[in-house]
Design an enzyme around this catalytic site. Sequence first.
Site, mmCIF file in Angstrom:
data_model
loop_
_atom_site.group_PDB
_atom_site.id
_atom_site.type_symbol
_atom_site.label_atom_id
_atom_site.label_comp_id
_atom_site.label_asym_id
_atom_site.label_seq_id
_atom_site.Cartn_x
_atom_site.Cartn_y
_atom_site.Cartn_z
ATOM 1 N N SER A 144 0.979 -1.204 0.128
ATOM 2 C CA SER A 144 0.200 0.067 0.153
ATOM 3 C C SER A 144 0.918 1.177 0.088
ATOM 4 O O SER A 144 2.146 1.033 0.232
ATOM 5 C CB SER A 144 -0.981 0.064 1.212
ATOM 6 O OG SER A 144 -1.683 -0.976 1.347
HETATM 7 N N1 SAH Z 1 -0.288 -4.491 3.944
HETATM 8 C C1 SAH Z 1 0.144 -5.326 2.769
HETATM 9 C C2 SAH Z 1 -1.035 -5.303 1.809
HETATM 10 C C3 SAH Z 1 -0.620 -6.310 0.694
HETATM 11 S S1 SAH Z 1 -1.892 -6.316 -0.731
HETATM 12 C C4 SAH Z 1 1.270 -4.440 2.282
HETATM 13 O O1 SAH Z 1 1.258 -3.232 2.422
HETATM 14 O O2 SAH Z 1 2.107 -4.895 1.872
HETATM 15 C C5 SAH Z 1 -3.083 -7.424 0.499
HETATM 16 C C6 SAH Z 1 -2.440 -8.806 0.381
HETATM 17 O O3 SAH Z 1 -3.510 -9.263 0.843
HETATM 18 C C7 SAH Z 1 -1.897 -9.691 -0.794
HETATM 19 O O4 SAH Z 1 -0.706 -10.063 -0.286
HETATM 20 C C8 SAH Z 1 -2.818 -10.814 -0.716
HETATM 21 O O5 SAH Z 1 -2.004 -11.989 -1.250
HETATM 22 C C9 SAH Z 1 -3.338 -10.856 0.428
HETATM 23 N N2 SAH Z 1 -4.422 -11.774 0.910
HETATM 24 C C10 SAH Z 1 -5.602 -11.567 -0.139
HETATM 25 N N3 SAH Z 1 -6.718 -12.505 0.273
HETATM 26 C C11 SAH Z 1 -6.362 -13.060 1.345
HETATM 27 C C12 SAH Z 1 -6.643 -14.139 2.175
HETATM 28 N N4 SAH Z 1 -7.830 -14.721 2.238
HETATM 29 N N5 SAH Z 1 -5.863 -14.568 3.357
HETATM 30 C C13 SAH Z 1 -4.630 -13.849 3.441
HETATM 31 N N6 SAH Z 1 -4.173 -12.945 2.768
HETATM 32 C C14 SAH Z 1 -4.896 -12.487 1.753
#
Ligand code: SAH
Length: 218
Positions: free
Chosen positions: A62
Amino acid sequence: MMWRCHGATNAELVSNLQKQKILTSPEAALAMSKVDRKLFVPDSKLAYNDAPQVIGYAATISAPHMHSFCLSLLADYLKPGNVVLDVGSGSGYLTAVFGLMVGETGHTVGVEHISELVERSIDAIKMTPAAALMEKGHLVVHVADGKLGWEECGPYDAIHVGAAAAELPEALVRQLKPGGRMVIPVGTNSQELVIVDKLLDGTVKKTNELGVRYVPLI
Ligand code: SAH
């Protein structure tokens, strides 16, 4: 001024986020200053841009202003000794920041369903001051479905969800401590960042904070 906070260095980025009053917690700012964003992005030239970056596997880290905004909403629930869950931990950047805020008297759990991202996030966290927390087991990142939370370490003072849920996941609400707070994007086409406060009597209060755009919580 949400998009104008980029800096030439990590310190300048943090300082600009504070100047724009997006990052309002001194404790969060201190932790962000200790976690170099460069370690968590694939293209280090873009590390201090105030924009999301693609990290592979349909995930993004993000934007700094979104990390700051969520940290500011959660700061009162990230005191030393508190227990925090980061769902969809992705790059691991926020997990490391949360870890430094709650410290070794607290406990930090990241949950991410892509195992490659979990491995990469652990490697990145090892290069930050949060490494010591991980070595001693105060910070852990698991490969799992985040919609189910991580029951065994709960209930949590703070839950952050980094991907948009179609509906508020019941398990996450259950794992929130009375007096705790969750920040979660909810919605499909149109998404809102929702603050979920569990009051001391167990009542759940939801507040729509602002319109957002996150990758989906699958
Ligand atoms: N806060 C993180 C956001 C990453 S994007 C950052 O800033 O790096 C959102 C993430 O959620 C992705 O890595 C995706 O793989 C994960 N995601 C999506 N659905 C998910 C689920 N059901 N369980 C765990 N992770 C999930």
